[in-house]
Design a protein around this motif. Structure first.
Motif, PDB file in Angstrom:
ATOM      1  N   LYS A  62      39.962  -0.588   8.615  1.00 55.03           N
ATOM      2  CA  LYS A  62      39.359  -1.770   8.008  1.00 55.03           C
ATOM      3  C   LYS A  62      38.653  -1.396   6.709  1.00 55.03           C
ATOM      4  CE  LYS A  62      38.662  -3.818  12.514  1.00 55.03           C
ATOM      5  NZ  LYS A  62      38.195  -5.033  13.095  1.00 55.03           N
ATOM      6  N   VAL A  63      38.633  -2.352   5.784  1.00 58.31           N
ATOM      7  CA  VAL A  63      37.933  -2.179   4.521  1.00 58.31           C
ATOM      8  C   VAL A  63      37.056  -3.409   4.304  1.00 58.31           C
ATOM      9  CG1 VAL A  63      38.180  -1.944   2.015  1.00 58.31           C
ATOM     10  CG2 VAL A  63      39.810  -0.799   3.539  1.00 58.31           C
ATOM     11  N   LEU A  64      35.803  -3.173   3.959  1.00 62.45           N
ATOM     12  CA  LEU A  64      34.879  -4.231   3.584  1.00 62.45           C
ATOM     13  C   LEU A  64      34.634  -4.079   2.087  1.00 62.45           C
ATOM     14  CD1 LEU A  64      32.958  -6.569   4.261  1.00 62.45           C
ATOM     15  CD2 LEU A  64      31.265  -4.842   4.971  1.00 62.45           C
ATOM     16  N   ALA A  65      35.223  -4.970   1.296  1.00 64.02           N
ATOM     17  CA  ALA A  65      35.214  -4.829  -0.168  1.00 64.02           C
ATOM     18  C   ALA A  65      33.822  -4.937  -0.772  1.00 64.02           C
ATOM     19  CB  ALA A  65      36.150  -5.853  -0.797  1.00 64.02           C
ATOM     20  N   GLU A  66      32.911  -5.649  -0.098  1.00 61.11           N
ATOM     21  CA  GLU A  66      31.584  -5.829  -0.683  1.00 61.11           C
ATOM     22  C   GLU A  66      30.576  -6.248   0.368  1.00 61.11           C
ATOM     23  OE1 GLU A  66      30.060  -9.362  -3.327  1.00 61.11           O
ATOM     24  OE2 GLU A  66      31.273  -7.991  -4.551  1.00 61.11           O
TER      25      GLU A  66
ATOM     26  N   THR B 245      30.349   3.603  -0.716  1.00 58.60           N
ATOM     27  CA  THR B 245      30.093   3.893  -2.124  1.00 58.60           C
ATOM     28  C   THR B 245      29.655   2.614  -2.805  1.00 58.60           C
ATOM     29  OG1 THR B 245      30.942   5.102  -4.048  1.00 58.60           O
ATOM     30  CG2 THR B 245      32.439   3.480  -3.029  1.00 58.60           C
ATOM     31  N   CYS B 246      29.170   2.738  -4.018  1.00 59.41           N
ATOM     32  CA  CYS B 246      28.723   1.570  -4.773  1.00 59.41           C
ATOM     33  C   CYS B 246      29.905   0.787  -5.330  1.00 59.41           C
ATOM     34  CB  CYS B 246      27.824   2.000  -5.924  1.00 59.41           C
ATOM     35  SG  CYS B 246      26.278   2.744  -5.372  1.00 59.41           S
ATOM     36  N   THR B 247      29.686  -0.507  -5.490  1.00 58.71           N
ATOM     37  CA  THR B 247      30.693  -1.368  -6.106  1.00 58.71           C
ATOM     38  C   THR B 247      29.979  -2.558  -6.728  1.00 58.71           C
ATOM     39  OG1 THR B 247      32.931  -2.235  -5.748  1.00 58.71           O
ATOM     40  CG2 THR B 247      31.292  -2.867  -4.121  1.00 58.71           C
ATOM     41  N   PRO B 248      30.475  -3.175  -7.789  1.00 58.32           N
ATOM     42  CA  PRO B 248      31.622  -2.735  -8.575  1.00 58.32           C
ATOM     43  C   PRO B 248      31.313  -1.432  -9.312  1.00 58.32           C
ATOM     44  CG  PRO B 248      30.597  -4.657  -9.599  1.00 58.32           C
ATOM     45  CD  PRO B 248      29.868  -4.390  -8.314  1.00 58.32           C
ATOM     46  N   GLU B 249      32.351  -0.848  -9.882  1.00 62.16           N
ATOM     47  CA  GLU B 249      32.172   0.413 -10.585  1.00 62.16           C
ATOM     48  C   GLU B 249      31.072   0.306 -11.630  1.00 62.16           C
ATOM     49  OE1 GLU B 249      35.481   3.201 -11.388  1.00 62.16           O
ATOM     50  OE2 GLU B 249      36.697   1.395 -11.120  1.00 62.16           O
ATOM     51  N   TYR B 250      30.381   1.415 -11.830  1.00 66.15           N
ATOM     52  CA  TYR B 250      29.308   1.567 -12.817  1.00 66.15           C
ATOM     53  C   TYR B 250      28.070   0.732 -12.497  1.00 66.15           C
ATOM     54  CZ  TYR B 250      33.220   3.690 -15.195  1.00 66.15           C
ATOM     55  OH  TYR B 250      34.307   4.464 -15.475  1.00 66.15           O
TER      56      TYR B 250
ATOM     57  N   GLU C 271      32.171  12.045  -8.989  1.00 71.37           N
ATOM     58  CA  GLU C 271      32.725  10.775  -8.507  1.00 71.37           C
ATOM     59  C   GLU C 271      33.773  10.925  -7.399  1.00 71.37           C
ATOM     60  OE1 GLU C 271      35.524   9.971 -12.428  1.00 71.37           O
ATOM     61  OE2 GLU C 271      33.518   9.117 -12.338  1.00 71.37           O
ATOM     62  N   PRO C 272      33.389  11.565  -6.279  1.00 67.74           N
ATOM     63  CA  PRO C 272      34.372  11.793  -5.218  1.00 67.74           C
ATOM     64  C   PRO C 272      34.970  10.514  -4.620  1.00 67.74           C
ATOM     65  CG  PRO C 272      32.159  12.269  -4.430  1.00 67.74           C
ATOM     66  CD  PRO C 272      32.063  12.060  -5.914  1.00 67.74           C
ATOM     67  N   PHE C 273      34.203   9.439  -4.630  1.00 66.64           N
ATOM     68  CA  PHE C 273      34.708   8.192  -4.036  1.00 66.64           C
ATOM     69  C   PHE C 273      35.145   7.186  -5.099  1.00 66.64           C
ATOM     70  CE2 PHE C 273      32.391   8.565   0.338  1.00 66.64           C
ATOM     71  CZ  PHE C 273      33.174   9.662   0.641  1.00 66.64           C
ATOM     72  N   ARG C 274      35.514   7.682  -6.267  1.00 71.73           N
ATOM     73  CA  ARG C 274      35.910   6.823  -7.396  1.00 71.73           C
ATOM     74  C   ARG C 274      36.980   5.810  -7.011  1.00 71.73           C
ATOM     75  NH1 ARG C 274      36.566   7.269 -13.235  1.00 71.73           N
ATOM     76  NH2 ARG C 274      37.134   5.156 -13.826  1.00 71.73           N
ATOM     77  N   TYR C 275      38.004   6.267  -6.277  1.00 74.20           N
ATOM     78  CA  TYR C 275      39.131   5.397  -5.948  1.00 74.20           C
ATOM     79  C   TYR C 275      39.157   4.978  -4.479  1.00 74.20           C
ATOM     80  CZ  TYR C 275      40.571   6.856 -10.561  1.00 74.20           C
ATOM     81  OH  TYR C 275      40.598   7.095 -11.913  1.00 74.20           O
ATOM     82  N   LEU C 276      38.000   4.961  -3.852  1.00 71.88           N
ATOM     83  CA  LEU C 276      37.921   4.567  -2.442  1.00 71.88           C
ATOM     84  C   LEU C 276      38.525   3.178  -2.211  1.00 71.88           C
ATOM     85  CD1 LEU C 276      36.707   6.145  -0.049  1.00 71.88           C
ATOM     86  CD2 LEU C 276      34.711   4.676  -0.227  1.00 71.88           C
ATOM     87  N   ASN C 277      38.455   2.330  -3.226  1.00 77.38           N
ATOM     88  CA  ASN C 277      39.007   0.971  -3.122  1.00 77.38           C
ATOM     89  C   ASN C 277      40.528   0.967  -2.980  1.00 77.38           C
ATOM     90  OD1 ASN C 277      38.947   1.909  -5.911  1.00 77.38           O
ATOM     91  ND2 ASN C 277      39.727  -0.119  -6.454  1.00 77.38           N
ATOM     92  N   ARG C 278      41.178   2.077  -3.212  1.00 81.82           N
ATOM     93  CA  ARG C 278      42.641   2.166  -3.086  1.00 81.82           C
ATOM     94  C   ARG C 278      43.102   2.469  -1.664  1.00 81.82           C
ATOM     95  NH1 ARG C 278      44.295   5.476  -8.598  1.00 81.82           N
ATOM     96  NH2 ARG C 278      43.468   3.934 -10.047  1.00 81.82           N
TER      97      ARG C 278
ATOM     98  N   TYR D  88      26.361  -3.603  -5.003  1.00 79.91           N
ATOM     99  CA  TYR D  88      26.877  -3.791  -3.653  1.00 79.91           C
ATOM    100  C   TYR D  88      27.432  -2.474  -3.125  1.00 79.91           C
ATOM    101  CZ  TYR D  88      26.697  -8.687  -5.038  1.00 79.91           C
ATOM    102  OH  TYR D  88      26.269  -9.900  -5.489  1.00 79.91           O
ATOM    103  N   ARG D  89      27.895  -2.509  -1.875  1.00 77.97           N
ATOM    104  CA  ARG D  89      28.552  -1.341  -1.276  1.00 77.97           C
ATOM    105  C   ARG D  89      29.966  -1.709  -0.853  1.00 77.97           C
ATOM    106  NH1 ARG D  89      24.924   0.080  -3.524  1.00 77.97           N
ATOM    107  NH2 ARG D  89      23.138   1.323  -2.874  1.00 77.97           N
ATOM    108  N   LEU D  90      30.866  -0.784  -1.083  1.00 84.08           N
ATOM    109  CA  LEU D  90      32.243  -0.829  -0.603  1.00 84.08           C
ATOM    110  C   LEU D  90      32.269   0.050   0.639  1.00 84.08           C
ATOM    111  CD1 LEU D  90      35.391  -1.143  -0.839  1.00 84.08           C
ATOM    112  CD2 LEU D  90      35.309   0.794  -2.407  1.00 84.08           C
ATOM    113  N   VAL D  91      32.890  -0.434   1.710  1.00 87.31           N
ATOM    114  CA  VAL D  91      32.896   0.293   2.976  1.00 87.31           C
ATOM    115  C   VAL D  91      34.331   0.431   3.480  1.00 87.31           C
ATOM    116  CG1 VAL D  91      32.053   0.307   5.359  1.00 87.31           C
ATOM    117  CG2 VAL D  91      30.640  -0.697   3.540  1.00 87.31           C
TER     118      VAL D  91
END
Length: 153
Positions: free
Chosen positions: A90-94, A128-133, A61-68, A137-140
Motif C-alpha cells: 500500500k502507498v499513502l500519497a499524502e 518521507t516528506c512530500t511534495p518534494e522540496y 536523498e535516499p527516499f527521493r523516488y519513493l513515490n515510484r 506532508y508525508r508520503l508513506v
C-alpha cells in the motif's frame, strides 16, 4: 549508537542501497544520509512495524523516488547476516507529519480513514516528506514480510 549504521535497506526497483541507523533525528541520523529507524518500532522480521524515515531531498536523498514504488515491489533489509524481504502492499500519497498511526504496530493512518492495515503482522513502513522540496506532508509506503534468508543462501 545513533550515528552508526546497523543494516542496509535496498530497493531494487529504485537501484537504492542506504545504510540504516537507529533514530530519526535530523542532525544525528537523517542529515548523514542514513535511513533512520523510528525508536519503539519493531526490528526487521519481528511482528509489528519496522518503520524507517529518510530524506527525499538533500543529504543523499535516499527516499527521493519513493513515490515510484508500486504494489508488488520488493524492499530488502540486510541485517546481521540475514535478508528480510518485504513486498509493497500500500502507498499513502499524502498525510500530515503528525499522523503517528502510520508507524503503529498495525500501521494505519489516523488522518486518512481506510489507509493502512487491520491485522497483526510483520510490516515495513517507509516515510518521507512530500511534495518534494517541502516538509508539508508525508508520503508513506507500506509492505509486508515475504521471507527471511540467511546470508550465503
Amino acid at each position: 549508537m545513533r550515528d552508526e549504521a546497523y543494516g542496509v535497506l535496498r530497493i531494487p526497483r529504485l537501484g537504492l542501497a542506504v545504510p540504516v541507523a537507529e533514530g530519526v533525528e535530523r542532525r544525528a541520523v537523517l542529515d548523514k544520509g542514513y535511513a533512520g529507524h523510528y525508536p519503539g518500532t519493531a526490528q526487521p522480521g519481528a511482528e509489528g512495524n519496522f518503520a524507517v524515515a529518510g530524506h527525499r531531498n538533500t543529504h543523499g536523498e535516499p527516499f527521493r523516488y519513493l513515490n515510484r514504488l508500486r504494489e508488488g515491489d520488493e524492499v530488502l533489509v540486510d541485517l546481521r547476516g540475514r535478508r528480510y524481504t518485504y513486498v509493497v502492499g500500500k502507498v499513502l500519497a499524502e498525510t500530515s507529519p503528525g499522523d503517528v498511526g502510520v508507524i503503529a504496530p498495525v500501521p494505519r493512518s489516523a488522518v486518512r480513514p481506510g489507509s493502512g492495515y487491520e491485522a497483526v503482522g510483520s510490516y515495513i513502513t517507509l516515510t518521507t516528506c512530500t511534495p518534494e522540496y517541502t516538509s508539508t506532508y508525508r508520503l508513506v509506503v507500506w509492505g509486508t514480510l515475504k521471507g527471511v534468508v540467511s546470508a550465503g543462501r
